[in-house]
Scaffold this motif. Structure first.
Motif, mmCIF file in Angstrom:
data_model
loop_
_atom_site.group_PDB
_atom_site.id
_atom_site.type_symbol
_atom_site.label_atom_id
_atom_site.label_comp_id
_atom_site.label_asym_id
_atom_site.label_seq_id
_atom_site.Cartn_x
_atom_site.Cartn_y
_atom_site.Cartn_z
ATOM 1 N N ALA A 533 0.825 -1.207 0.000
ATOM 2 C CA ALA A 533 0.000 0.000 0.000
ATOM 3 C C ALA A 533 0.859 1.257 0.000
ATOM 4 C CB ALA A 533 -0.934 -0.013 1.213
ATOM 5 N N ILE A 534 1.978 1.229 0.758
ATOM 6 C CA ILE A 534 2.881 2.386 0.788
ATOM 7 C C ILE A 534 3.468 2.632 -0.594
ATOM 8 C CG2 ILE A 534 5.030 3.267 1.764
ATOM 9 C CD1 ILE A 534 4.361 1.685 4.323
ATOM 10 N N GLU A 535 3.848 1.546 -1.269
ATOM 11 C CA GLU A 535 4.406 1.687 -2.620
ATOM 12 C C GLU A 535 3.374 2.268 -3.588
ATOM 13 O OE1 GLU A 535 5.746 -2.165 -3.680
ATOM 14 O OE2 GLU A 535 7.349 -2.248 -2.173
ATOM 15 N N ILE A 536 2.128 1.816 -3.468
ATOM 16 C CA ILE A 536 1.074 2.317 -4.366
ATOM 17 C C ILE A 536 0.866 3.812 -4.164
ATOM 18 C CG2 ILE A 536 -1.406 2.205 -4.854
ATOM 19 C CD1 ILE A 536 -1.261 -0.799 -4.228
ATOM 20 N N LEU A 537 0.786 4.242 -2.891
ATOM 21 C CA LEU A 537 0.595 5.663 -2.618
ATOM 22 C C LEU A 537 1.812 6.478 -3.016
ATOM 23 C CD1 LEU A 537 -1.150 5.431 0.879
ATOM 24 C CD2 LEU A 537 -2.233 5.938 -1.319
ATOM 25 N N ALA A 554 1.402 8.205 2.462
ATOM 26 C CA ALA A 554 2.305 7.056 2.432
ATOM 27 C C ALA A 554 3.369 7.178 3.535
ATOM 28 C CB ALA A 554 2.971 6.949 1.066
ATOM 29 N N MET A 555 3.854 8.402 3.750
ATOM 30 C CA MET A 555 4.818 8.617 4.829
ATOM 31 C C MET A 555 4.190 8.313 6.181
ATOM 32 S SD MET A 555 6.547 12.178 3.517
ATOM 33 C CE MET A 555 7.425 12.361 5.055
ATOM 34 N N ALA A 556 2.940 8.747 6.373
ATOM 35 C CA ALA A 556 2.263 8.475 7.645
ATOM 36 C C ALA A 556 2.030 6.985 7.825
ATOM 37 C CB ALA A 556 0.945 9.232 7.691
ATOM 38 N N LEU A 557 1.676 6.306 6.727
ATOM 39 C CA LEU A 557 1.401 4.872 6.814
ATOM 40 C C LEU A 557 2.671 4.084 7.119
ATOM 41 C CD1 LEU A 557 -0.805 2.728 6.489
ATOM 42 C CD2 LEU A 557 -0.288 2.672 4.039
ATOM 43 N N ASN A 565 -1.214 2.325 22.691
ATOM 44 C CA ASN A 565 -0.779 3.516 23.412
ATOM 45 C C ASN A 565 0.230 4.343 22.627
ATOM 46 O OD1 ASN A 565 -2.347 2.882 25.721
ATOM 47 N ND2 ASN A 565 -0.760 1.431 26.392
ATOM 48 N N SER A 566 0.467 3.946 21.400
ATOM 49 C CA SER A 566 1.495 4.628 20.612
ATOM 50 C C SER A 566 0.983 5.996 20.141
ATOM 51 C CB SER A 566 1.880 3.787 19.394
ATOM 52 O OG SER A 566 0.770 3.678 18.506
ATOM 53 N N THR A 567 1.965 6.897 19.964
ATOM 54 C CA THR A 567 1.628 8.231 19.465
ATOM 55 C C THR A 567 1.036 8.164 18.065
ATOM 56 O OG1 THR A 567 3.437 9.164 20.769
ATOM 57 C CG2 THR A 567 2.562 10.528 18.989
ATOM 58 N N TRP A 568 1.566 7.260 17.244
ATOM 59 C CA TRP A 568 1.068 7.127 15.861
ATOM 60 C C TRP A 568 -0.417 6.806 15.859
ATOM 61 C CZ3 TRP A 568 -1.489 3.593 12.925
ATOM 62 C CH2 TRP A 568 -1.461 3.777 11.529
ATOM 63 N N LYS A 569 -0.839 5.842 16.652
ATOM 64 C CA LYS A 569 -2.237 5.428 16.660
ATOM 65 C C LYS A 569 -3.135 6.524 17.222
ATOM 66 C CE LYS A 569 -5.091 1.418 17.743
ATOM 67 N NZ LYS A 569 -5.112 0.043 18.329
ATOM 68 N N LEU A 587 -9.048 3.077 5.573
ATOM 69 C CA LEU A 587 -7.724 2.469 5.766
ATOM 70 C C LEU A 587 -7.224 2.738 7.191
ATOM 71 C CD1 LEU A 587 -4.798 2.668 3.227
ATOM 72 C CD2 LEU A 587 -4.407 3.276 5.601
ATOM 73 N N PHE A 588 -7.273 3.998 7.610
ATOM 74 C CA PHE A 588 -6.769 4.322 8.944
ATOM 75 C C PHE A 588 -7.745 3.881 10.032
ATOM 76 C CE2 PHE A 588 -4.104 7.213 6.442
ATOM 77 C CZ PHE A 588 -2.868 6.983 7.040
ATOM 78 N N ALA A 589 -9.040 3.802 9.708
ATOM 79 C CA ALA A 589 -10.002 3.270 10.688
ATOM 80 C C ALA A 589 -9.705 1.803 10.971
ATOM 81 C CB ALA A 589 -11.430 3.438 10.152
#
Length: 792
Positions: A533-537, A554-557, A565-569, A587-589
């Motif tokens: 998915a990162i490559e596609i974006l 793509a960078m965020a993914l 408990n992660s900051t990313w999530k 996707l992010f949901a």
């Protein structure tokens, strides 16, 4: 002095007169950037004061000579009964005739109630007067027979001239001795006939060619405002107090229509430009009431008319004292109020829209004009149906070819899905295809395929480590459900790449070519291929929709971490709702879901139905899966969304869905075509038959005979056992009656047809009509009688 304020259009269409204390002549002027008229009449017209006549006092009534000239001649009646001819200044036409300044005086002084020029014989002027015991109430004057002043050489009138003047000053006709004339009107078909309201008790129809004068009379108090319908002289109107009446002179004893009003009436007048439209003005009112009177004939009998009533507010801030219809401009009138304000108003007429067989919308624009909108500007469903029919939509040998013709995305998806499901059934993916078809599942839906029983045949739960999937930042697992029925359902959704990595790559590459990068990335993530998915974006071109944004996504993914408990999530979960693309939101949901709660993915309406169903088949447990699919199916059916066929398949629920789609869109074409080709097992149901006949009738209406024939050929392929009814019959040239009964093996006996029983009669030989016994026509080649031999 007169306390009235009146307005009247002149025969010249751009001029009008107001009168009360003074008589004023105005000319219309269109409002433009540099125009500055004396008064403003409407948003488009103003008026300039041309002249004022102040020579007349105690004016009671006024009428304008009907001859259309540059000069205007008025007949002015006062409270003493005298009628004076007057103009607005010097007149080259009327001055030469010596008409301005002429007075017509009755023998006895009394108020003049009305004056009216004859519309045919313009030299004749009718005058209605109040009662005097030894004088007439109706006088007719011929203005051209009035004497002119002649003097002798001494400057004095001769005795012969004075005597001649006295003789010629008499009216040309008189009527109603010791009677009052309150109102009158001429009949337009004759210069000698008029209707007069008299004595507060009757309306009399006069014919001055008759020595007895009275033609017809009735008893009524409605003697005011008598006016003959200009479009139908059999009808006239009058009023009294707060009631107006419509009369038919053929049956003058009682009115054919009585109209009641809230207040006493001041004036009624027929519209000269529209049939059967009567305007009425009530006392102390700022509106004009319009009555559209509809006369109806049943056979030769005229029944009681129906009336459509409207109240028109011209916009005057004060009570209106008078109004006047324009003689040529449709539905246009002037009003004058107590304050002296004048309004020019045009009534917006009721229109009737007509939808032509060629899909043109036609409506009347006044009495003489019709307007229409061409179907190609409407772009409505009928125009689309006609366009598709000419492209042979729905008649292609492969379902997917129909999707290339259609511009509607939902219909395109339906045809592609029908092609896919048919191929899967033919390949036996769902089991024995004969059993499937026998169970009415030529195009089975997801709900009919999923036969998962949570008690005995439940799905397998597979917990997969994110680290094993190539996500080194993740330490947890993802739960996936596996079952043969789930895999079959996913194949119906085009997700047939469970164990076929190449198939997944090919599917995603096709989505990238179609510039559906976000959908491709989301499906890759749903199949646990985050790096893909990162490559596609990252490959999304800058000129694509949201191209630079996708590279940031793509960078965020790339920083995905499954630690709750992660900051990313935390930040991705909070900022997800700010995304506009539904697939990115889903996707992010999915990646930030807690406790495997995927409601934010499944309820994202921007995602295609087949993607949501496939996702549910992959990540929902058995009980939640059935519940979700049932709810989604009900929602799509209620909306008439044909994407719901993926769930229902071609069964009774699918029929209901098609009907809902038809109700919502009016697309009888797609409904009939899908009903015939996909619901072949239900082709003889009442619903499908109704759709087919409606579509055939529509093609016939448009005279699309070739398209109708092709549709019938396609239909016959799905109804092989149905025999088309006979459409060609033989009839006699002489009597015109059908002889097909005899041709089908019936013989006529004593006026009745009976079945021929012997085998020898199977070869029918007839040379004459069984009805009139005249010979049947002969063939031009063999000279045998038509219908001579018919082998049954």
């Amino acid at each position: 002095m007169s306390t009235k304020l009146e307005v009247i259009w002149t025969p010249q269409p751009n001029k009008f007169i107001t009168w009360g204390t003074d008589i004023c002549l105005y000319e219309l002027q269109q409002l433009r950037n540099n125009s500055n008229p004396n008064i403003k009449l409407s948003s488009t017209y103003g008026a300039n004061l041309l002249a004022t006549n102040t020579n007349h006092h105690y004016v009671k009534c006024l009428d304008i000579h009907p001859k259309v000239d540059s000069d205007l001649l008025m007949a002015i009646g006062n409270i003493y009964g005298k009628v004076t001819l007057s103009t607005f200044g010097p007149s080259s036409i009327f001055d030469a005739q010596g008409l301005p300044g002429k007075d017509f005086v009755p023998r006895h002084s009394r108020p003049c109630n009305t004056v009216l020029w004859n519309p045919i014989d313009n030299n004749v002027l009718a005058v209605g007067l109040e009662k005097y015991r030894s004088d007439f109430g109706v006088l007719l004057w011929d203005i051209m027979k009035f004497p002119t002043s002649t003097e002798n050489n001494s400057g004095r009138l001769s005795m012969n001239t004075v005597q001649l003047a006295v003789e010629l000053a008499k009216p040309t006709a008189e009527f109603g001795i010791s009677e009052s004339a309150h109102s009158l009107d001429w009949f337009r078909s004759s210069s000698k006939q008029m209707a007069v309201g008299m004595n507060n008790k009757n309306i009399k129809l006069l014919d001055f060619r008759d020595p007895n004068k009275v033609v017809i009379s009735n008893l009524t108090k409605a003697v005011y405002g008598v006016c003959v319908d200009p479009h139908n002289e059999k009808h006239l109107a009058s009023y009294s107090d707060n009631q107006s009446f419509i009369w038919d002179i053929r049956n003058f004893e009682k009115p054919i229509l009585t109209l009641s009003h809230a207040k006493p009436l001041l004036k009624i007048e027929w519209c000269p430009t529209k049939y059967n439209l009567l305007g009425a003005l009530q006392k102390d009112s700022s509106c004009i009431t319009l009555y559209d009177i509809q006369h109806t004939l049943v056979g030769n009998e005229e029944i009681e008319p129906s009336v459509l009533e409207r109240n028109v507010l011209p916009g005057s801030p004060h009570n209106i004292t008078s109004f006047s219809w324009h003689a040529s401009d449709e539905n246009r009138f002037l009003t004058i109020a107590l304050s002296g304000s004048i309004i020019d108003y045009t009534v917006f007429d009721r229109i009737t829209l007509n939808w032509g067989a060629t899909s043109h919308v036609v409506w009347t624009y006044g009495c003489k004009t019709m307007k229409y909108i061409q179907d190609n500007t409407l772009n409505d469903i009928s125009y689309k149906i006609k366009k598709r029919a000419k492209l042979e939509y729905g008649l292609k040998d492969e379902f997917w070819k129909n999707s290339e013709i259609i511009e509607d995305e939902m219909l395109s998806n339906v045809w592609n899905w029908l092609y896919l499901s048919g191929k899967l059934v033919d390949k036996g993916v769902f089991g024995d295809k004969d059993i499937v078809r026998g169970a009415y599942c030529k195009h089975p839906g997801v709900q009919s395929i999923l036969k998962i029983d949570p008690n005995s045949n439940k799905s397998e739960v597979v917990n997969m480590n994110w680290a094993d999937l190539g996500n080194t930042n993740c330490t947890g697992t993802i739960r996936v459900y596996r079952h043969d029925d789930r895999q079959k359902a996913m194949r119906l959704c085009s997700w047939h790449f469970d164990s076929y990595t190449n198939a997944l790559l090919e599917f995603l590459q096709q989505l990238e070519k179609d510039q559906s990068c976000t959908r491709a990335a989301a499906i890759a993530v749903f199949n646990l291929k985050i790096k893909l998915a990162i490559e596609i974006l990252g490959r999304a071109p800058d000129h694509a929709h949201n191209g630079p944004t996708l590279q940031i996504v793509a960078m965020a993914l790339a920083g995905f971490c499954d630690d709750k408990n992660s900051t990313w999530k935390h930040y991705c979960s909070a900022l997800r709702t700010k995304l506009s693309d539904p697939y990115l939101k889903a996707l992010f949901a999915f990646l930030t879901a807690d406790n495997y709660n995927y409601d934010n993915v499944l309820n994202e309406n921007g995602i295609a139905v087949d993607d949501r169903v496939a996702f549910a088949c992959m990540f929902l447990p058995d009980n939640k899966l059935h519940s979700y699919l049932k709810k989604l199916s009900e929602t799509l059916t209620e909306e008439g969304n044909l994407d719901g066929l993926l769930l229902t398949g071609t069964n009774a629920d699918g029929i209901k869905l098609l009907q809902k789609y038809l109700d919502a869109t009016g697309d009888i074409q797609s409904t009939a075509l899908i009903g015939v080709q996909a619901f072949s097992e239900d082709i003889n149901s009442d619903a499908v038959k109704g759709w087919v006949e409606s579509y055939r009738n529509l093609l016939d209406t448009w005279q699309l005979w070739n398209e109708r024939a092709k549709f019938d050929i396609m239909l016959s392929a799905y109804r092989p056992n149905e025999k088309q009814p006979q459409q060609v019959f033989v009839s006699c040239n002489f009597c015109g009656k059908s002889i097909s009964a005899c041709m089908q093996g019936l013989s006529r006996t004593r006026g009745q047809f009976t079945r021929m029983g012997s085998a020898a009669n199977n070869n029918l030989k007839m040379s004459s009509c069984p009805n009139c016994r005249k010979p049947l026509p002969r063939c031009a080649i063999c000279l045998m009688h038509m219908g001579t031999k018919l082998v049954l």
